[in-house]
Design a protein around this motif. Structure first.
Motif, PDB file in Angstrom:
ATOM      1  N   UNK A  10       0.839  -1.208   0.000  1.00 10.04           N
ATOM      2  CA  UNK A  10       0.000   0.000   0.000  1.00 10.04           C
ATOM      3  C   UNK A  10       0.869   1.251   0.000  1.00 10.04           C
ATOM      4  N   UNK A  11       1.984   1.215   0.736  1.00  7.62           N
ATOM      5  CA  UNK A  11       2.931   2.347   0.722  1.00  7.62           C
ATOM      6  C   UNK A  11       3.393   2.642  -0.702  1.00  7.62           C
ATOM      7  N   UNK A  12       3.749   1.571  -1.423  1.00  4.92           N
ATOM      8  CA  UNK A  12       4.224   1.740  -2.791  1.00  4.92           C
ATOM      9  C   UNK A  12       3.115   2.266  -3.702  1.00  4.92           C
ATOM     10  N   UNK A  13       1.893   1.751  -3.541  1.00  8.20           N
ATOM     11  CA  UNK A  13       0.769   2.212  -4.360  1.00  8.20           C
ATOM     12  C   UNK A  13       0.444   3.679  -4.076  1.00  8.20           C
ATOM     13  N   UNK A  14       0.398   4.038  -2.786  1.00 14.45           N
ATOM     14  CA  UNK A  14       0.056   5.408  -2.409  1.00 14.45           C
ATOM     15  C   UNK A  14       1.105   6.393  -2.906  1.00 14.45           C
ATOM     16  N   UNK A  15       2.360   5.936  -2.980  1.00 16.47           N
ATOM     17  CA  UNK A  15       3.429   6.798  -3.487  1.00 16.47           C
ATOM     18  C   UNK A  15       3.206   7.124  -4.964  1.00 16.47           C
ATOM     19  N   UNK A  16       2.556   6.204  -5.684  1.00 18.66           N
ATOM     20  CA  UNK A  16       2.278   6.415  -7.106  1.00 18.66           C
ATOM     21  C   UNK A  16       0.938   7.092  -7.341  1.00 18.66           C
ATOM     22  N   UNK A  17      -0.102   6.624  -6.610  1.00 13.54           N
ATOM     23  CA  UNK A  17      -1.441   7.155  -6.851  1.00 13.54           C
ATOM     24  C   UNK A  17      -2.347   6.834  -5.667  1.00 13.54           C
ATOM     25  N   UNK A  18      -3.008   7.848  -5.123  1.00 13.80           N
ATOM     26  CA  UNK A  18      -3.944   7.636  -4.019  1.00 13.80           C
ATOM     27  C   UNK A  18      -5.113   6.768  -4.457  1.00 13.80           C
ATOM     28  N   UNK A  19      -5.543   6.934  -5.696  1.00 14.33           N
ATOM     29  CA  UNK A  19      -6.684   6.164  -6.205  1.00 14.33           C
ATOM     30  C   UNK A  19      -6.373   4.669  -6.234  1.00 14.33           C
ATOM     31  N   UNK A  20      -5.142   4.316  -6.641  1.00 10.68           N
ATOM     32  CA  UNK A  20      -4.746   2.908  -6.644  1.00 10.68           C
ATOM     33  C   UNK A  20      -4.784   2.335  -5.228  1.00 10.68           C
ATOM     34  N   UNK A  21      -4.288   3.108  -4.259  1.00  9.68           N
ATOM     35  CA  UNK A  21      -4.265   2.646  -2.875  1.00  9.68           C
ATOM     36  C   UNK A  21      -5.683   2.475  -2.325  1.00  9.68           C
ATOM     37  N   UNK A  22      -6.573   3.415  -2.627  1.00  5.23           N
ATOM     38  CA  UNK A  22      -7.952   3.339  -2.149  1.00  5.23           C
ATOM     39  C   UNK A  22      -8.651   2.101  -2.705  1.00  5.23           C
ATOM     40  N   UNK A  23      -8.508   1.870  -3.999  1.00  4.26           N
ATOM     41  CA  UNK A  23      -9.137   0.697  -4.611  1.00  4.26           C
ATOM     42  C   UNK A  23      -8.607  -0.599  -4.012  1.00  4.26           C
ATOM     43  N   UNK A  24      -7.305  -0.625  -3.752  1.00 10.51           N
ATOM     44  CA  UNK A  24      -6.700  -1.826  -3.158  1.00 10.51           C
ATOM     45  C   UNK A  24      -7.222  -2.059  -1.741  1.00 10.51           C
ATOM     46  N   UNK A  25      -7.324  -0.988  -0.951  1.00 10.27           N
ATOM     47  CA  UNK A  25      -7.786  -1.117   0.430  1.00 10.27           C
ATOM     48  C   UNK A  25      -9.248  -1.539   0.503  1.00 10.27           C
ATOM     49  N   UNK A  71      -9.702  -0.822  12.084  1.00  6.55           N
ATOM     50  CA  UNK A  71      -8.924   0.389  12.380  1.00  6.55           C
ATOM     51  C   UNK A  71      -7.502   0.302  11.828  1.00  6.55           C
ATOM     52  N   UNK A  72      -7.012  -0.914  11.548  1.00 10.76           N
ATOM     53  CA  UNK A  72      -5.724  -1.021  10.861  1.00 10.76           C
ATOM     54  C   UNK A  72      -5.841  -0.532   9.424  1.00 10.76           C
ATOM     55  N   UNK A  73      -6.917  -0.926   8.737  1.00 15.27           N
ATOM     56  CA  UNK A  73      -7.107  -0.497   7.351  1.00 15.27           C
ATOM     57  C   UNK A  73      -7.363   1.003   7.276  1.00 15.27           C
ATOM     58  N   UNK A  74      -8.222   1.509   8.158  1.00 15.13           N
ATOM     59  CA  UNK A  74      -8.504   2.938   8.142  1.00 15.13           C
ATOM     60  C   UNK A  74      -7.307   3.767   8.604  1.00 15.13           C
ATOM     61  N   UNK A  75      -6.594   3.262   9.617  1.00 17.81           N
ATOM     62  CA  UNK A  75      -5.525   4.046  10.219  1.00 17.81           C
ATOM     63  C   UNK A  75      -4.153   3.778   9.636  1.00 17.81           C
ATOM     64  N   UNK A  76      -3.587   2.614   9.968  1.00 19.09           N
ATOM     65  CA  UNK A  76      -2.227   2.291   9.543  1.00 19.09           C
ATOM     66  C   UNK A  76      -2.088   2.275   8.028  1.00 19.09           C
ATOM     67  N   UNK A  77      -3.026   1.598   7.343  1.00 15.84           N
ATOM     68  CA  UNK A  77      -2.942   1.502   5.893  1.00 15.84           C
ATOM     69  C   UNK A  77      -3.420   2.782   5.202  1.00 15.84           C
ATOM     70  N   UNK A  78      -4.484   3.409   5.757  1.00 21.33           N
ATOM     71  CA  UNK A  78      -5.085   4.563   5.111  1.00 21.33           C
ATOM     72  C   UNK A  78      -4.501   5.897   5.540  1.00 21.33           C
ATOM     73  N   UNK A  79      -4.721   6.282   6.787  1.00 17.59           N
ATOM     74  CA  UNK A  79      -4.326   7.615   7.245  1.00 17.59           C
ATOM     75  C   UNK A  79      -2.823   7.846   7.126  1.00 17.59           C
ATOM     76  N   UNK A  80      -2.020   6.845   7.460  1.00 16.18           N
ATOM     77  CA  UNK A  80      -0.568   7.033   7.409  1.00 16.18           C
ATOM     78  C   UNK A  80      -0.062   7.206   5.987  1.00 16.18           C
ATOM     79  N   UNK A  81      -0.727   6.557   5.035  1.00 16.36           N
ATOM     80  CA  UNK A  81      -0.289   6.649   3.643  1.00 16.36           C
ATOM     81  C   UNK A  81      -0.931   7.809   2.888  1.00 16.36           C
ATOM     82  N   UNK A  82      -1.901   8.469   3.500  1.00 14.92           N
ATOM     83  CA  UNK A  82      -2.541   9.615   2.867  1.00 14.92           C
ATOM     84  C   UNK A  82      -2.183  10.928   3.563  1.00 14.92           C
ATOM     85  N   UNK A  83      -1.030  10.945   4.237  1.00 18.86           N
ATOM     86  CA  UNK A  83      -0.516  12.175   4.837  1.00 18.86           C
ATOM     87  C   UNK A  83      -1.282  12.668   6.040  1.00 18.86           C
ATOM     88  N   UNK A  84      -1.789  11.764   6.870  1.00 21.20           N
ATOM     89  CA  UNK A  84      -2.593  12.157   8.032  1.00 21.20           C
ATOM     90  C   UNK A  84      -2.006  11.613   9.335  1.00 21.20           C
TER      91      UNK A  84
END
Length: 438
Positions: free
Chosen positions: A272-287, A341-354
């Motif tokens: 997810x880190x790698x996807x978010x670095x390329x595109x937020x949309x890719x990371x969201x779809x994956x999550x 909360x891992x998906x919303x927090x660790x995977x989501x918020x941390x990779x979306x600059x929050x």
């Protein structure tokens, strides 16, 4: 999910199997031989060690892993990052030991059982040495899986060979800590023999950069530890070691269920880190797809444990520990809340600059947990500690989901995601059936 992610998930699951399933095999034996009070004392000391483990991690299991996942092909960065992280970890381990010495010297509850706490400190040393964050960052978990399984097998043999009487509870604590130290040493041997990492003396600037990068994650990890490990610690002070024994017997079974969550979450994090670095949309779809799989497994697994709590306790730890049944029932849906909360927090918020918002939610939730934990432990003992964990994890999940939604990020799966994942699982299940039948 990609073949690499699935492979890493399987490898991490082997790690968790070594960490949870094998000790789960030992729980009935330890409870029968050393009794719930002595077992509760060991669980109490290990819960205290989790504070020191969190201090030594300093958020590097997320911050350093993320940096390594993005720049894994840079050999200089790999060596510099490892050297800096380990220099900080060794310093924090020394600080942790000095704090433990002060606790044993001045706090009566620690002073009367000082040998157990010093023996359990091996968990801190072993976790500090173990380079799981590094292998997670480069998405190579297979060797570490084998190391953990080997160390835990040795630990199991040691428990059954050396712990024979109630007075052997100190030996049990030493053997459990020794397994962690052995895993750490073997992990280092594999790291230096396969990844060609070269040690160097980090500069003050490099140390400052790593500390600053991990600060928000450390605060959130410390707060998370405050509302997880504190349950057993507070229960020990309020309800006594026997209640900790009942709580920990159920917690070991809960941890086996948690084994379904952690491997998948750890495996997808660098991806997810790698996807978010390329595109937020890719990371969201994956999550969204990940939420279907992980959420579905933990939800239905939790319902099963809720309905079968009594026979599970009876089979796992014996009918003498039926007091653990309501504890396990209250814990049953906690893995589902943790997964969300891992998906919303660790995977989501941390990779979306929050990261600041993520830390704020965790810290406030930790204070909330302590506020309800003390009265619940006082009134309901072990079930109260379990209820506090479930309530807090649920609130964390809702707060993180609301924060992301406020930023226009919706991770709730679409119907098409659900259908796609169900179709994929059905396809592989059918292929497996045909292979076995053939």
């Amino acid at each position: 999910m990609s073949r690499r992610v699935v492979g890493n998930a399987a490898s991490v699951m082997a790690v968790q199997a070594g960490s949870y399933i094998l000790p789960l095999v030992n729980v009935p034996y330890l409870l029968r031989v050393i009794g719930p009070e002595h077992y509760g004392l060991i669980a109490f000391s290990q819960a205290v060690m989790m504070y020191f483990v969190t201090l030594n991690d300093f958020g590097f299991n997320l911050s350093a892993t993320r940096e390594l996942a993005v720049r894994r092909d840079d050999p200089l960065l790999r060596s510099e990052l490892y050297s800096t992280v380990m220099a900080i970890k060794c310093s924090l381990c020394l600080v942790s030991f000095l704090i433990l010495c002060a606790l044993v010297r001045f706090v009566p509850r620690f002073h009367s059982n000082g040998a157990v706490f010093f023996a359990s400190f091996g968990i801190v040393v072993g976790t500090m040495l173990f380079p799981q964050w590094f292998f997670q960052g480069i998405e190579k978990m297979y060797w570490i899986s084998m190391v953990n399984l080997a160390a835990n097998l040795i630990f199991t043999v040691g428990i059954y060979s050396l712990v024979r009487h109630s007075s052997d509870y100190l030996i049990a604590a030493v053997v459990q800590a020794a397994g962690k130290v052995l895993a750490g040493i073997l992990g280092l041997i594999i790291l230096f023999s396969t990844e060609h990492v070269k040690l160097s003396v980090p500069t003050l600037g490099q140390v400052r950069h790593r500390l600053a990068d991990g600060w928000h994650l450390f605060m959130s990890s410390a707060a998370a530890t405050l509302y997880t490990s504190s349950n057993a610690v507070v229960l020990g002070f309020v309800g006594g070691m026997t209640q900790v024994g009942y709580f920990s017997a159920a917690y070991k079974i809960f941890a086996a269920g948690q084994m379904l969550v952690s491997p998948m979450c750890q495996a997808i994090y660098p991806h997810v880190c790698s996807l978010a670095h390329r595109s937020s949309e890719l990371a969201v779809n994956y999550l969204r797809k990940a939420m279907v799989v992980i959420g579905g497994i933990t939800f239905f697994g939790g319902l099963l444990v809720l309905l079968l709590a009594k026979p599970i306790i009876t089979i796992a730890v014996g009918s003498k520990y039926l007091a653990s049944v309501p504890v396990l029932q209250l814990m049953a849906m906690t893995p589902f809340a943790c997964a969300m909360n891992n998906i919303y927090g660790t995977q989501g918020m941390l990779n979306f600059g929050m990261r600041p918002q993520f830390s704020r939610i965790i810290v406030l939730s930790a204070f909330f947990n302590i506020a309800i934990l003390i009265p619940l432990c006082f009134w309901y003992k072990a079930p109260g500690a379990a209820a506090s964990a479930l309530i807090t994890e649920t609130i964390v999940t809702l707060a993180m989901a609301k924060m992301l939604y406020g930023r226009g990020i919706d991770l709730m799966p679409r119907l098409s995601d659900v259908k796609a994942q169900v179709a994929t699982l059905s396809f592989f299940a059918h292929r497996r059936y045909e292979k076995v039948r053939g």
